[in-house]
Motif scaffolding. Structure first.
Motif, PDB file in Angstrom:
ATOM      1  N   LEU A  27       0.826  -1.211   0.000  1.00 23.78           N
ATOM      2  CA  LEU A  27       0.000   0.000   0.000  1.00 23.78           C
ATOM      3  C   LEU A  27       0.861   1.262   0.000  1.00 23.78           C
ATOM      4  O   LEU A  27       0.525   2.247  -0.665  1.00 23.78           O
ATOM      5  N   TYR A  28       1.961   1.242   0.738  1.00 25.08           N
ATOM      6  CA  TYR A  28       2.869   2.389   0.761  1.00 25.08           C
ATOM      7  C   TYR A  28       3.446   2.647  -0.630  1.00 25.08           C
ATOM      8  O   TYR A  28       3.485   3.790  -1.097  1.00 25.08           O
ATOM      9  N   THR A  29       3.861   1.575  -1.290  1.00 20.08           N
ATOM     10  CA  THR A  29       4.406   1.710  -2.646  1.00 20.08           C
ATOM     11  C   THR A  29       3.345   2.211  -3.612  1.00 20.08           C
ATOM     12  O   THR A  29       3.621   3.070  -4.461  1.00 20.08           O
ATOM     13  N   LEU A  30       2.126   1.691  -3.501  1.00 20.88           N
ATOM     14  CA  LEU A  30       1.029   2.135  -4.363  1.00 20.88           C
ATOM     15  C   LEU A  30       0.713   3.609  -4.129  1.00 20.88           C
ATOM     16  O   LEU A  30       0.498   4.364  -5.084  1.00 20.88           O
ATOM     17  N   GLU A  31       0.698   4.015  -2.867  1.00 21.03           N
ATOM     18  CA  GLU A  31       0.425   5.426  -2.548  1.00 21.03           C
ATOM     19  C   GLU A  31       1.459   6.348  -3.186  1.00 21.03           C
ATOM     20  O   GLU A  31       1.112   7.328  -3.855  1.00 21.03           O
ATOM     21  N   GLU A  32       2.721   6.026  -2.992  1.00 20.05           N
ATOM     22  CA  GLU A  32       3.774   6.867  -3.558  1.00 20.05           C
ATOM     23  C   GLU A  32       3.753   6.851  -5.084  1.00 20.05           C
ATOM     24  O   GLU A  32       4.003   7.872  -5.735  1.00 20.05           O
ATOM     25  N   SER A  33       3.438   5.710  -5.668  1.00 20.16           N
ATOM     26  CA  SER A  33       3.365   5.611  -7.132  1.00 20.16           C
ATOM     27  C   SER A  33       2.237   6.475  -7.684  1.00 20.16           C
ATOM     28  O   SER A  33       2.411   7.143  -8.719  1.00 20.16           O
ATOM     29  N   LEU A  34       1.091   6.453  -7.035  1.00 22.98           N
ATOM     30  CA  LEU A  34      -0.019   7.295  -7.487  1.00 22.98           C
ATOM     31  C   LEU A  34       0.318   8.775  -7.350  1.00 22.98           C
ATOM     32  O   LEU A  34      -0.008   9.575  -8.245  1.00 22.98           O
ATOM     33  N   GLU A  35       0.960   9.152  -6.267  1.00 22.71           N
ATOM     34  CA  GLU A  35       1.334  10.555  -6.095  1.00 22.71           C
ATOM     35  C   GLU A  35       2.330  10.989  -7.172  1.00 22.71           C
ATOM     36  O   GLU A  35       2.170  12.056  -7.774  1.00 22.71           O
ATOM     37  N   MET A  36       3.335  10.183  -7.423  1.00 24.46           N
ATOM     38  CA  MET A  36       4.330  10.545  -8.443  1.00 24.46           C
ATOM     39  C   MET A  36       3.722  10.494  -9.842  1.00 24.46           C
ATOM     40  O   MET A  36       4.026  11.336 -10.689  1.00 24.46           O
ATOM     41  N   GLY A  37       2.840   9.537 -10.090  1.00 25.78           N
ATOM     42  CA  GLY A  37       2.161   9.464 -11.386  1.00 25.78           C
ATOM     43  C   GLY A  37       1.291  10.682 -11.634  1.00 25.78           C
ATOM     44  O   GLY A  37       1.255  11.228 -12.741  1.00 25.78           O
ATOM     45  N   GLY A  38       0.574  11.123 -10.599  1.00 28.52           N
ATOM     46  CA  GLY A  38      -0.242  12.328 -10.720  1.00 28.52           C
ATOM     47  C   GLY A  38       0.607  13.554 -10.991  1.00 28.52           C
ATOM     48  O   GLY A  38       0.252  14.413 -11.805  1.00 28.52           O
ATOM     49  N   LEU A  39       1.742  13.640 -10.322  1.00 33.42           N
ATOM     50  CA  LEU A  39       2.652  14.765 -10.531  1.00 33.42           C
ATOM     51  C   LEU A  39       3.231  14.758 -11.945  1.00 33.42           C
ATOM     52  O   LEU A  39       3.282  15.791 -12.618  1.00 33.42           O
ATOM     53  N   ILE A  40       3.641  13.592 -12.418  1.00 29.69           N
ATOM     54  CA  ILE A  40       4.193  13.482 -13.774  1.00 29.69           C
ATOM     55  C   ILE A  40       3.136  13.840 -14.816  1.00 29.69           C
ATOM     56  O   ILE A  40       3.425  14.567 -15.772  1.00 29.69           O
ATOM     57  N   LEU A  41       1.910  13.355 -14.630  1.00 25.99           N
ATOM     58  CA  LEU A  41       0.835  13.681 -15.566  1.00 25.99           C
ATOM     59  C   LEU A  41       0.525  15.176 -15.552  1.00 25.99           C
ATOM     60  O   LEU A  41       0.289  15.777 -16.604  1.00 25.99           O
ATOM     61  N   PHE A  42       0.560  15.807 -14.374  1.00 26.77           N
ATOM     62  CA  PHE A  42       0.327  17.243 -14.284  1.00 26.77           C
ATOM     63  C   PHE A  42       1.409  18.020 -15.036  1.00 26.77           C
ATOM     64  O   PHE A  42       1.111  18.953 -15.786  1.00 26.77           O
TER      65      PHE A  42
END
Length: 71
Positions: free
Chosen positions: A36-51
Motif C-alpha cells: 500500500l505504501y508503494t502504491l500510494e507513492e506511485s499514485l502521487e508521483m504518477g499524478g505529478l508526472i501527468l500534471f
C-alpha cells in the motif's frame, strides 16, 4: 490537469486511509503495508508526472498559437 489532481489526491488520501488501517491491524512491517505504501507513492508521483506533462503540453500548444509557422 483535473485527472492528474484526482490521481494525486486518491493516492494521498484514499490509499493513506487503507495504509493506516493496515498499519494498525498488522503493523508497519507487514507485506500489505509495504504494498500500500508503494502504491500510494506511485499514485502521487504518477499524478505529478501527468500534471507536468499536461502543463508542458499546454505551454507548447499556446506557443504554437501565438507564433504560427515558427517551431
Amino acid at each position: 490537469m483535473v485527472v492528474s489532481g484526482i490521481i494525486y489526491v486518491s493516492g494521498a488520501i484514499g490509499i493513506e486511509l487503507l495504509e493506516g488501517r493496515e498499519a494498525v491491524t498488522h503493523g508497519f512491517e507487514s507485506p500489505g503495508f509495504k504494498v500500500l505504501y508503494t502504491l500510494e507513492e506511485s499514485l502521487e508521483m504518477g499524478g505529478l508526472i501527468l500534471f507536468l506533462y499536461a502543463l508542458l503540453s499546454y505551454r507548447h500548444f499556446s506557443l504554437e498559437i501565438a507564433t504560427p509557422g515558427a517551431s
